[in-house]
Design a protein around this motif. Sequence first.
Motif, mmCIF file in Angstrom:
data_model
loop_
_atom_site.group_PDB
_atom_site.id
_atom_site.type_symbol
_atom_site.label_atom_id
_atom_site.label_comp_id
_atom_site.label_asym_id
_atom_site.label_seq_id
_atom_site.Cartn_x
_atom_site.Cartn_y
_atom_site.Cartn_z
ATOM 1 N N ALA A 95 46.955 54.859 50.240
ATOM 2 C CA ALA A 95 46.282 55.867 49.422
ATOM 3 C C ALA A 95 46.722 55.953 47.956
ATOM 4 O O ALA A 95 45.865 55.974 47.074
ATOM 5 N N PRO A 96 48.033 55.980 47.639
ATOM 6 C CA PRO A 96 48.404 56.147 46.246
ATOM 7 C C PRO A 96 47.913 55.002 45.358
ATOM 8 O O PRO A 96 47.687 55.169 44.176
ATOM 9 N N GLY A 97 47.749 53.824 45.946
ATOM 10 C CA GLY A 97 47.299 52.680 45.158
ATOM 11 C C GLY A 97 45.797 52.579 45.059
ATOM 12 O O GLY A 97 45.263 51.693 44.395
ATOM 13 N N LEU A 98 45.129 53.503 45.723
ATOM 14 C CA LEU A 98 43.675 53.390 45.840
ATOM 15 C C LEU A 98 42.972 53.479 44.489
ATOM 16 O O LEU A 98 41.911 52.886 44.294
ATOM 17 N N ALA A 99 43.568 54.207 43.558
ATOM 18 C CA ALA A 99 42.922 54.417 42.267
ATOM 19 C C ALA A 99 42.556 53.094 41.607
ATOM 20 O O ALA A 99 41.534 52.981 40.962
ATOM 21 N N TRP A 100 43.431 52.110 41.762
ATOM 22 C CA TRP A 100 43.087 50.819 41.151
ATOM 23 C C TRP A 100 42.578 49.800 42.156
ATOM 24 O O TRP A 100 41.912 48.854 41.793
ATOM 25 N N THR A 101 42.870 49.971 43.437
ATOM 26 C CA THR A 101 42.421 48.970 44.403
ATOM 27 C C THR A 101 40.914 49.050 44.646
ATOM 28 O O THR A 101 40.280 48.020 44.886
ATOM 29 N N VAL A 102 40.346 50.251 44.568
ATOM 30 C CA VAL A 102 38.899 50.369 44.783
ATOM 31 C C VAL A 102 38.130 49.590 43.711
ATOM 32 O O VAL A 102 37.284 48.742 44.042
ATOM 33 N N PRO A 103 38.413 49.835 42.416
ATOM 34 C CA PRO A 103 37.718 49.024 41.413
ATOM 35 C C PRO A 103 37.998 47.530 41.574
ATOM 36 O O PRO A 103 37.117 46.693 41.373
ATOM 37 N N ALA A 104 39.238 47.202 41.998
ATOM 38 C CA ALA A 104 39.575 45.788 42.169
ATOM 39 C C ALA A 104 38.724 45.151 43.260
ATOM 40 O O ALA A 104 38.225 44.033 43.102
ATOM 41 N N VAL A 105 38.548 45.875 44.374
ATOM 42 C CA VAL A 105 37.716 45.353 45.461
ATOM 43 C C VAL A 105 36.287 45.136 44.966
ATOM 44 O O VAL A 105 35.658 44.106 45.243
ATOM 45 N N ILE A 106 35.777 46.093 44.189
ATOM 46 C CA ILE A 106 34.407 45.979 43.668
ATOM 47 C C ILE A 106 34.286 44.750 42.774
ATOM 48 O O ILE A 106 33.339 43.960 42.898
ATOM 49 N N VAL A 107 35.267 44.577 41.877
ATOM 50 C CA VAL A 107 35.218 43.442 40.956
ATOM 51 C C VAL A 107 35.247 42.118 41.723
ATOM 52 O O VAL A 107 34.484 41.193 41.437
ATOM 53 N N VAL A 108 36.121 42.046 42.738
ATOM 54 C CA VAL A 108 36.214 40.810 43.523
ATOM 55 C C VAL A 108 34.889 40.530 44.229
ATOM 56 O O VAL A 108 34.378 39.398 44.203
ATOM 57 N N LEU A 109 34.321 41.566 44.833
ATOM 58 C CA LEU A 109 33.050 41.367 45.546
ATOM 59 C C LEU A 109 31.942 40.937 44.599
ATOM 60 O O LEU A 109 31.162 40.038 44.896
ATOM 61 N N LEU A 110 31.891 41.593 43.436
ATOM 62 C CA LEU A 110 30.873 41.213 42.443
ATOM 63 C C LEU A 110 31.073 39.771 42.000
ATOM 64 O O LEU A 110 30.121 39.014 41.832
ATOM 65 N N GLY A 111 32.358 39.404 41.826
ATOM 66 C CA GLY A 111 32.672 38.044 41.414
ATOM 67 C C GLY A 111 32.193 37.026 42.426
ATOM 68 O O GLY A 111 31.582 36.008 42.085
ATOM 69 N N VAL A 112 32.437 37.325 43.701
ATOM 70 C CA VAL A 112 32.018 36.410 44.765
ATOM 71 C C VAL A 112 30.513 36.234 44.749
ATOM 72 O O VAL A 112 29.985 35.117 44.826
ATOM 73 N N PHE A 113 29.794 37.333 44.594
ATOM 74 C CA PHE A 113 28.334 37.216 44.601
ATOM 75 C C PHE A 113 27.784 36.571 43.334
ATOM 76 O O PHE A 113 26.775 35.882 43.364
ATOM 77 N N ALA A 114 28.475 36.786 42.235
ATOM 78 C CA ALA A 114 28.044 36.141 40.992
ATOM 79 C C ALA A 114 28.189 34.625 41.127
ATOM 80 O O ALA A 114 27.296 33.862 40.748
ATOM 81 N N LEU A 115 29.314 34.177 41.698
ATOM 82 C CA LEU A 115 29.530 32.742 41.897
ATOM 83 C C LEU A 115 28.486 32.165 42.855
ATOM 84 O O LEU A 115 27.957 31.081 42.653
ATOM 85 N N ASP A 116 28.216 32.953 43.906
ATOM 86 C CA ASP A 116 27.237 32.523 44.895
ATOM 87 C C ASP A 116 25.874 32.305 44.241
ATOM 88 O O ASP A 116 25.195 31.295 44.463
ATOM 89 N N SER A 117 25.482 33.223 43.366
ATOM 90 C CA SER A 117 24.195 33.104 42.686
ATOM 91 C C SER A 117 24.204 31.918 41.716
ATOM 92 O O SER A 117 23.230 31.192 41.576
ATOM 93 N N PHE A 118 25.341 31.725 41.032
ATOM 94 C CA PHE A 118 25.442 30.675 40.022
ATOM 95 C C PHE A 118 25.287 29.275 40.639
ATOM 96 O O PHE A 118 24.565 28.429 40.142
ATOM 97 N N TRP A 119 25.998 29.068 41.749
ATOM 98 C CA TRP A 119 25.928 27.729 42.355
ATOM 99 C C TRP A 119 24.742 27.572 43.317
ATOM 100 O O TRP A 119 24.458 26.491 43.785
ATOM 101 N N LYS A 120 24.116 28.676 43.651
ATOM 102 C CA LYS A 120 22.984 28.663 44.590
ATOM 103 C C LYS A 120 23.333 27.863 45.848
ATOM 104 O O LYS A 120 22.661 26.885 46.202
ATOM 105 N N LEU A 121 24.412 28.280 46.440
ATOM 106 C CA LEU A 121 24.875 27.554 47.628
ATOM 107 C C LEU A 121 23.881 27.700 48.768
ATOM 108 O O LEU A 121 23.510 28.799 49.151
#
Lengths: 177, 184
Positions: A95-121
């Motif tokens: 819980a105490p680390g959640l303040a930054w881990t939530v945005p981090a999870v979002i960024v990672v997920l967005l990154g994964v999908f951005a890469l997926d779209s870019f390479w059109k796997l």
Amino acid sequence: MRDCKLIRESLSGWLDGQLSASDAEIIRVHLESCAPCDGERRQLEKLQSSLKSLLVSNVPRIAFEPFWAGVRERITKKRSWQEEIMEWARSTFAAPGLAWTVPAVIVVLLGVFALDSFWKLGSQRNNFAAVESIDAHGRNVALLREDETKTTVIWLYQNQEGEDESSGENTETSPSF
Amino acid sequence: MESSDWELVQKCQAGEIGAFQELVSRYHQKIYVVIVGLLRNREDALDVAQETFFRAYRKIKSFQGGSSFYTWLYRIAVNMAIDSQRRQKRNPLDFRETMDGLFEEQNEVARDPFSDVHDRELREKLAAAINDLTPEHKAVIILRTVEGLSYKDIGEILGCSEGTVMSRLHYARKKLQEKLSAFL
């Protein structure tokens, strides 16, 4: 009647001795002249003594030596790298680390999908939905992707395990973006 | 003269495992009782209690004494117990069965406070009602009832305000009271 409602809401804190002296005195005086509220107090006191019997009196004592042996074994045992990573993840996403881990999870997920779209796997795409628990307090992240419209929804929410709380608690219990 | 918790923590930070052993001996029973209350069986509680002290040992160098050692330790224990409970998702009856087991064991050496049928029924209903609470509500009830901790300490352990502790306690007791109204 309004007084009775307020008094009953404060009874729990009063029995625990957590109210200010002036508030405690108001409740004491009220209880002397209000039988229903005094009945409520008696019920709470009986509940408290039953809880103590259940939770304290009936738990066996554990011997120290075998307990310490178990702790010491964990301290001296070399853990595998998988266990180390799991421990790091648990402590990081607590819980105490959640303040930054939530945005981090979002960024990672967005990154994964951005890469997926870019390479059109892959030529054939599927809709995608996943839910992952991100801490020990019931907070989750859900990811929904609709392929045809290229819509991605990331949804952070907390489990609602209990019923609605009428007490105005400060915890977040409804889905939020 | 007995060393304070903080003195033992400092020795522990300097690498003295004997100091940590002393801290474990001071708190193992208290931590165990809290975890038994939160979890559904004694074996799991023992495992989580030992893991709690292991984690505390691993993190003790980061403990700066900003809060008391026991609130820091309870925080680790409660988080681990809630985490373990959420992951296990066992049959809700486990808790009652396990608590029954504990009662039977106690009966051999001590008088059962729930000695008549009415009280036995109350005990069963109470165990079931506690089990229906959310982990957060269960935690405030247990920390208050078992340890008699102040709202301030409970707030520190659970990472919430004193007002939230008061609110959670009021709500949890109200729920228990409603479910046990015929017995109280």
